[in-house]
Design a protein around this motif. Structure first.
Motif, mmCIF file in Angstrom:
data_model
loop_
_atom_site.group_PDB
_atom_site.id
_atom_site.type_symbol
_atom_site.label_atom_id
_atom_site.label_comp_id
_atom_site.label_asym_id
_atom_site.label_seq_id
_atom_site.Cartn_x
_atom_site.Cartn_y
_atom_site.Cartn_z
ATOM 1 N N ARG A 27 183.572 -22.538 106.739
ATOM 2 C CA ARG A 27 185.014 -22.760 106.574
ATOM 3 C C ARG A 27 185.196 -24.200 106.111
ATOM 4 N NH1 ARG A 27 187.508 -21.192 111.476
ATOM 5 N NH2 ARG A 27 187.917 -19.178 110.551
ATOM 6 N N ILE A 28 186.000 -24.391 105.065
ATOM 7 C CA ILE A 28 186.251 -25.712 104.494
ATOM 8 C C ILE A 28 187.643 -26.151 104.932
ATOM 9 C CG2 ILE A 28 186.342 -27.072 102.380
ATOM 10 C CD1 ILE A 28 183.601 -25.690 102.886
ATOM 11 N N THR A 29 187.729 -27.316 105.591
ATOM 12 C CA THR A 29 189.010 -27.861 106.033
ATOM 13 C C THR A 29 189.099 -29.318 105.594
ATOM 14 O OG1 THR A 29 188.211 -28.691 108.159
ATOM 15 C CG2 THR A 29 188.934 -26.377 108.104
ATOM 16 N N PRO A 30 190.273 -29.923 105.686
ATOM 17 C CA PRO A 30 190.379 -31.355 105.350
ATOM 18 C C PRO A 30 189.466 -32.230 106.220
ATOM 19 C CG PRO A 30 192.552 -30.374 105.435
ATOM 20 C CD PRO A 30 191.595 -29.331 105.948
ATOM 21 N N PHE A 57 188.907 -14.044 111.977
ATOM 22 C CA PHE A 57 189.495 -14.060 110.637
ATOM 23 C C PHE A 57 190.773 -14.889 110.599
ATOM 24 C CE2 PHE A 57 191.586 -12.175 106.912
ATOM 25 C CZ PHE A 57 190.530 -12.126 106.034
ATOM 26 N N ALA A 58 190.892 -15.754 109.600
ATOM 27 C CA ALA A 58 192.084 -16.593 109.423
ATOM 28 C C ALA A 58 192.197 -16.982 107.960
ATOM 29 C CB ALA A 58 191.989 -17.847 110.287
ATOM 30 N N CYS A 59 193.416 -17.257 107.536
ATOM 31 C CA CYS A 59 193.623 -17.754 106.178
ATOM 32 C C CYS A 59 192.963 -19.125 106.046
ATOM 33 C CB CYS A 59 195.113 -17.860 105.883
ATOM 34 S SG CYS A 59 195.931 -16.259 105.762
ATOM 35 N N GLY A 60 192.540 -19.438 104.844
ATOM 36 C CA GLY A 60 191.932 -20.741 104.602
ATOM 37 C C GLY A 60 190.955 -20.696 103.458
ATOM 38 N N THR A 61 190.206 -21.775 103.311
ATOM 39 C CA THR A 61 189.193 -21.895 102.266
ATOM 40 C C THR A 61 187.818 -21.720 102.891
ATOM 41 O OG1 THR A 61 190.617 -23.398 101.028
ATOM 42 C CG2 THR A 61 188.282 -23.413 100.452
ATOM 43 N N TYR A 62 187.003 -20.920 102.249
ATOM 44 C CA TYR A 62 185.671 -20.576 102.757
ATOM 45 C C TYR A 62 184.651 -20.727 101.649
ATOM 46 C CZ TYR A 62 188.123 -18.505 106.707
ATOM 47 O OH TYR A 62 188.914 -18.308 107.802
ATOM 48 N N GLU A 63 183.395 -20.800 102.059
ATOM 49 C CA GLU A 63 182.304 -20.812 101.095
ATOM 50 C C GLU A 63 181.180 -19.935 101.616
ATOM 51 O OE1 GLU A 63 181.321 -24.398 98.680
ATOM 52 O OE2 GLU A 63 179.489 -24.333 99.895
ATOM 53 N N LEU A 64 180.745 -19.020 100.782
ATOM 54 C CA LEU A 64 179.536 -18.246 101.043
ATOM 55 C C LEU A 64 178.425 -18.878 100.219
ATOM 56 C CD1 LEU A 64 180.862 -14.586 100.817
ATOM 57 C CD2 LEU A 64 179.749 -15.615 102.808
#
Length: 118
Positions: A27-30, A57-64
């Motif tokens: 999960r990518i956060t500030p 599960f939540a809205c946001g930016t992710y990276e696989l």
């Protein structure tokens, strides 16, 4: 309804699922990146369970991150070093907390593609 995230890896060069491929979900956060899961694909090229289950599960930016180089070496497709493709990061956004997000990877030694699947 709560959503969840799945993935699937197909080896397009060999025409089969990419079994045993390591995947890391972040999960990518500030504030930075947080590793949420690490799994390997099964014989069908899928993970045995959602890589991000409904409970997390939540809205946001992710990276696989797909560790394609390890898979390609193990399947005899690596070629000469350095590999053209090694780690393949796919960064994407989840904007609907009630939806199923499916992020597949179509992989060959010299290319890949992805899309939002179903």
């Amino acid at each position: 309804m709560t959503g969840y995230l799945t993935t699937h890896v197909l080896d397009t060069a060999k025409g089969c699922p990419a079994a045993g491929l390591r995947i890391v979900l972040t999960r990518i956060t500030p504030e930075g990146a947080e590793v949420l899961a690490e799994m390997r694909t099964n014989a069908d090229g899928r993970t045995d369970s959602p890589i991000l289950p409904a409970a997390d599960f939540a809205c946001g930016t992710y990276e696989l991150t797909f560790f394609a180089g390890d898979y390609l070496r193990g399947s005899g497709q690596a070629g000469a070093a350095p590999l053209f493709l090694d780690d393949v990061p796919i960064r994407f956004g989840i904007n609907d907390a009630g939806a199923h997000f499916h992020v597949p990877l179509l992989l060959s030694p010299y290319g890949y593609s992805t899309y939002r699947g179903s």
